[in-house]
Motif scaffolding. Structure first.
Motif, PDB file in Angstrom:
ATOM      1  N   GLN A 180       0.841  -1.196   0.000  1.00  0.00           N
ATOM      2  CA  GLN A 180       0.000   0.000   0.000  1.00  0.00           C
ATOM      3  C   GLN A 180       0.876   1.245   0.000  1.00  0.00           C
ATOM      4  OE1 GLN A 180      -1.896   1.775   3.755  1.00  0.00           O
ATOM      5  NE2 GLN A 180      -3.538   0.498   2.938  1.00  0.00           N
ATOM      6  N   TYR A 181       0.454   2.246  -0.778  1.00  0.00           N
ATOM      7  CA  TYR A 181       1.084   3.564  -0.748  1.00  0.00           C
ATOM      8  C   TYR A 181       0.062   4.532  -0.188  1.00  0.00           C
ATOM      9  CZ  TYR A 181       3.172   1.079  -4.688  1.00  0.00           C
ATOM     10  OH  TYR A 181       3.703   0.119  -5.497  1.00  0.00           O
ATOM     11  N   SER A 182       0.505   5.473   0.618  1.00  0.00           N
ATOM     12  CA  SER A 182      -0.445   6.462   1.128  1.00  0.00           C
ATOM     13  C   SER A 182       0.257   7.777   1.439  1.00  0.00           C
ATOM     14  CB  SER A 182      -1.159   5.936   2.376  1.00  0.00           C
ATOM     15  OG  SER A 182      -0.236   5.662   3.411  1.00  0.00           O
ATOM     16  N   ASN A 183      -0.551   8.820   1.444  1.00  0.00           N
ATOM     17  CA  ASN A 183      -0.093  10.143   1.847  1.00  0.00           C
ATOM     18  C   ASN A 183      -0.890  10.519   3.091  1.00  0.00           C
ATOM     19  OD1 ASN A 183       0.617  12.784   2.225  1.00  0.00           O
ATOM     20  ND2 ASN A 183      -0.075  13.518   0.225  1.00  0.00           N
ATOM     21  N   ASP A 184      -0.296  10.292   4.259  1.00  0.00           N
ATOM     22  CA  ASP A 184      -0.988  10.661   5.498  1.00  0.00           C
ATOM     23  C   ASP A 184      -0.456  11.972   6.058  1.00  0.00           C
ATOM     24  OD1 ASP A 184       1.453   9.784   6.415  1.00  0.00           O
ATOM     25  OD2 ASP A 184       0.657   8.306   7.830  1.00  0.00           O
ATOM     26  N   GLY A 185       0.273  12.707   5.204  1.00  0.00           N
ATOM     27  CA  GLY A 185       0.771  14.021   5.611  1.00  0.00           C
ATOM     28  C   GLY A 185      -0.218  15.117   5.253  1.00  0.00           C
ATOM     29  N   LYS A 186       0.240  16.372   5.334  1.00  0.00           N
ATOM     30  CA  LYS A 186      -0.639  17.514   5.069  1.00  0.00           C
ATOM     31  C   LYS A 186      -0.323  18.191   3.735  1.00  0.00           C
ATOM     32  CE  LYS A 186      -1.392  18.462   9.964  1.00  0.00           C
ATOM     33  NZ  LYS A 186      -1.240  19.421  11.061  1.00  0.00           N
ATOM     34  N   ALA A 187       0.723  17.698   3.052  1.00  0.00           N
ATOM     35  CA  ALA A 187       1.124  18.307   1.781  1.00  0.00           C
ATOM     36  C   ALA A 187       0.991  17.301   0.644  1.00  0.00           C
ATOM     37  CB  ALA A 187       2.574  18.784   1.883  1.00  0.00           C
ATOM     38  N   LYS A 188       0.946  17.798  -0.564  1.00  0.00           N
ATOM     39  CA  LYS A 188       0.886  16.953  -1.751  1.00  0.00           C
ATOM     40  C   LYS A 188       2.151  16.094  -1.830  1.00  0.00           C
ATOM     41  CE  LYS A 188       0.501  17.496  -6.787  1.00  0.00           C
ATOM     42  NZ  LYS A 188       0.352  18.511  -7.860  1.00  0.00           N
ATOM     43  N   LEU A 189       1.975  14.845  -2.227  1.00  0.00           N
ATOM     44  CA  LEU A 189       3.073  13.897  -2.382  1.00  0.00           C
ATOM     45  C   LEU A 189       3.325  13.652  -3.866  1.00  0.00           C
ATOM     46  CD1 LEU A 189       4.963  11.473  -1.570  1.00  0.00           C
ATOM     47  CD2 LEU A 189       2.874  10.091  -1.437  1.00  0.00           C
ATOM     48  N   ILE A 190       4.591  13.722  -4.277  1.00  0.00           N
ATOM     49  CA  ILE A 190       4.974  13.383  -5.653  1.00  0.00           C
ATOM     50  C   ILE A 190       6.137  12.407  -5.577  1.00  0.00           C
ATOM     51  CG2 ILE A 190       5.851  14.223  -7.870  1.00  0.00           C
ATOM     52  CD1 ILE A 190       4.655  16.957  -7.226  1.00  0.00           C
ATOM     53  N   PHE A 191       6.003  11.267  -6.241  1.00  0.00           N
ATOM     54  CA  PHE A 191       7.111  10.322  -6.282  1.00  0.00           C
ATOM     55  C   PHE A 191       7.157   9.590  -7.614  1.00  0.00           C
ATOM     56  CE2 PHE A 191       3.595   7.848  -4.541  1.00  0.00           C
ATOM     57  CZ  PHE A 191       3.751   6.559  -5.015  1.00  0.00           C
ATOM     58  N   THR A 192       8.362   9.149  -7.969  1.00  0.00           N
ATOM     59  CA  THR A 192       8.533   8.340  -9.162  1.00  0.00           C
ATOM     60  C   THR A 192       8.787   6.902  -8.726  1.00  0.00           C
ATOM     61  OG1 THR A 192      10.873   8.915  -9.227  1.00  0.00           O
ATOM     62  CG2 THR A 192       9.406  10.176 -10.661  1.00  0.00           C
ATOM     63  N   MET A 193       8.400   5.977  -9.592  1.00  0.00           N
ATOM     64  CA  MET A 193       8.519   4.567  -9.275  1.00  0.00           C
ATOM     65  C   MET A 193       8.965   3.810 -10.524  1.00  0.00           C
ATOM     66  SD  MET A 193       5.480   1.824  -8.655  1.00  0.00           S
ATOM     67  CE  MET A 193       4.672   2.767  -7.394  1.00  0.00           C
ATOM     68  N   THR A 194       9.937   2.939 -10.352  1.00  0.00           N
ATOM     69  CA  THR A 194      10.323   2.010 -11.411  1.00  0.00           C
ATOM     70  C   THR A 194       9.933   0.629 -10.951  1.00  0.00           C
ATOM     71  OG1 THR A 194      12.167   3.399 -12.091  1.00  0.00           O
ATOM     72  CG2 THR A 194      12.230   1.100 -12.787  1.00  0.00           C
ATOM     73  N   VAL A 195       9.179  -0.088 -11.768  1.00  0.00           N
ATOM     74  CA  VAL A 195       8.753  -1.449 -11.459  1.00  0.00           C
ATOM     75  C   VAL A 195       9.573  -2.393 -12.325  1.00  0.00           C
ATOM     76  CG1 VAL A 195       6.823  -3.085 -11.379  1.00  0.00           C
ATOM     77  CG2 VAL A 195       6.413  -0.634 -10.980  1.00  0.00           C
ATOM     78  N   ALA A 196      10.254  -3.347 -11.709  1.00  0.00           N
ATOM     79  CA  ALA A 196      11.041  -4.352 -12.430  1.00  0.00           C
ATOM     80  C   ALA A 196      10.443  -5.722 -12.147  1.00  0.00           C
ATOM     81  CB  ALA A 196      12.496  -4.295 -12.003  1.00  0.00           C
ATOM     82  N   GLU A 197       9.937  -6.343 -13.200  1.00  0.00           N
ATOM     83  CA  GLU A 197       9.294  -7.654 -13.053  1.00  0.00           C
ATOM     84  C   GLU A 197      10.079  -8.668 -13.861  1.00  0.00           C
ATOM     85  OE1 GLU A 197       5.299  -9.434 -14.874  1.00  0.00           O
ATOM     86  OE2 GLU A 197       4.952  -7.733 -13.548  1.00  0.00           O
ATOM     87  N   PRO A 198      10.731  -9.642 -13.183  1.00  0.00           N
ATOM     88  CA  PRO A 198      11.559 -10.606 -13.904  1.00  0.00           C
ATOM     89  C   PRO A 198      10.728 -11.621 -14.682  1.00  0.00           C
ATOM     90  CG  PRO A 198      11.410 -11.225 -11.620  1.00  0.00           C
ATOM     91  CD  PRO A 198      10.678  -9.913 -11.749  1.00  0.00           C
ATOM     92  N   HIS A 199      11.374 -12.303 -15.593  1.00  0.00           N
ATOM     93  CA  HIS A 199      10.727 -13.352 -16.368  1.00  0.00           C
ATOM     94  C   HIS A 199      10.365 -14.501 -15.455  1.00  0.00           C
ATOM     95  CE1 HIS A 199       9.670 -15.979 -19.591  1.00  0.00           C
ATOM     96  NE2 HIS A 199      10.646 -16.808 -19.325  1.00  0.00           N
TER      97      HIS A 199
END
Length: 199
Positions: A180-199
């Motif tokens: 789970q990802y969540s923003n439980d703070g008081k400001a906008k959250l911005i993040f980048t994510m790289t997903v690596a899924e092996p064979h």
């Protein structure tokens, strides 16, 4: 909690364009592998009715459903939503980038680019408003996510482990389990994510 694909028209490909791409690509991959809808349903765990609706461009599948279908077909989500690059260098134009999740307060998850094939890599940009949460049931075995927070604070929970990632910090998570990802703070959250899924 399953979030529905909700494609924004403000910053990328519109709903109809992405729905049509998903319908066309799903049919192509399924027929190339000589899979019936029943067989794909059994392999993916997605109901035949949902698969029929997706192939008719009439469904609004969640990211989780797209992940199940792509894993069953041995392709990436990026290939199904038609933003995967071929082996040569290819520019993904701004209007081609789909928003595959929209939060209840206006947050978004955009699939910026991805590689094809069973061993795939995807690049995402997330924005979450305070109070927004995204839950995943988990990806195929061996999947990792690399996260970097640009603004705000990301709270990530993987099984029983919780981690808070501050702006400027990064993390690595094995996400073949519920998370789970969540923003439980008081400001906008911005993040980048790289997903690596092996064979």
């Amino acid at each position: 909690m399953t979030k529905k694909v909700n494609i924004s028209t403000e910053s990328g490909a519109d709903v109809q364009t992405v729905s049509e791409a998903v319908a066309t690509r799903l049919k192509e991959f399924r027929k190339r592998q000589k899979l019936t809808l029943d067989a794909l349903s059994r392999r993916s765990g997605v109901s035949k009715g949902m698969l029929v609706e997706i192939e008719k461009s009439a469904a609004n599948p969640s990211i989780a459903i797209l992940c199940k279908i792509s894993a069953a077909l041995g392709v990436s989500v990026a290939e199904i939503v038609n933003v995967a690059s071929p082996p040569a260098v290819r520019l993904v134009e701004k209007h081609e980038i789909p928003t595959l999740w929209t939060g209840p307060k206006g947050g978004s998850a955009r699939l910026l680019a991805g590689t094809g094939g069973p061993s795939m890599i995807e690049l995402w940009r997330w924005e979450m408003q305070p109070g927004e949460i995204f839950e995943s049931t988990g990806h195929p075995n061996g999947t990792y996510e690399l996260l970097h927070v640009e603004q705000g604070q990301l709270k990530i929970a993987v099984n029983e482990t919780e981690l808070r990632i501050q702006a400027g910090c990064s993390a690595v998570a094995k996400t073949d389990v519920p998370h789970q990802y969540s923003n439980d703070g008081k400001a906008k959250l911005i993040f980048t994510m790289t997903v690596a899924e092996p064979h």
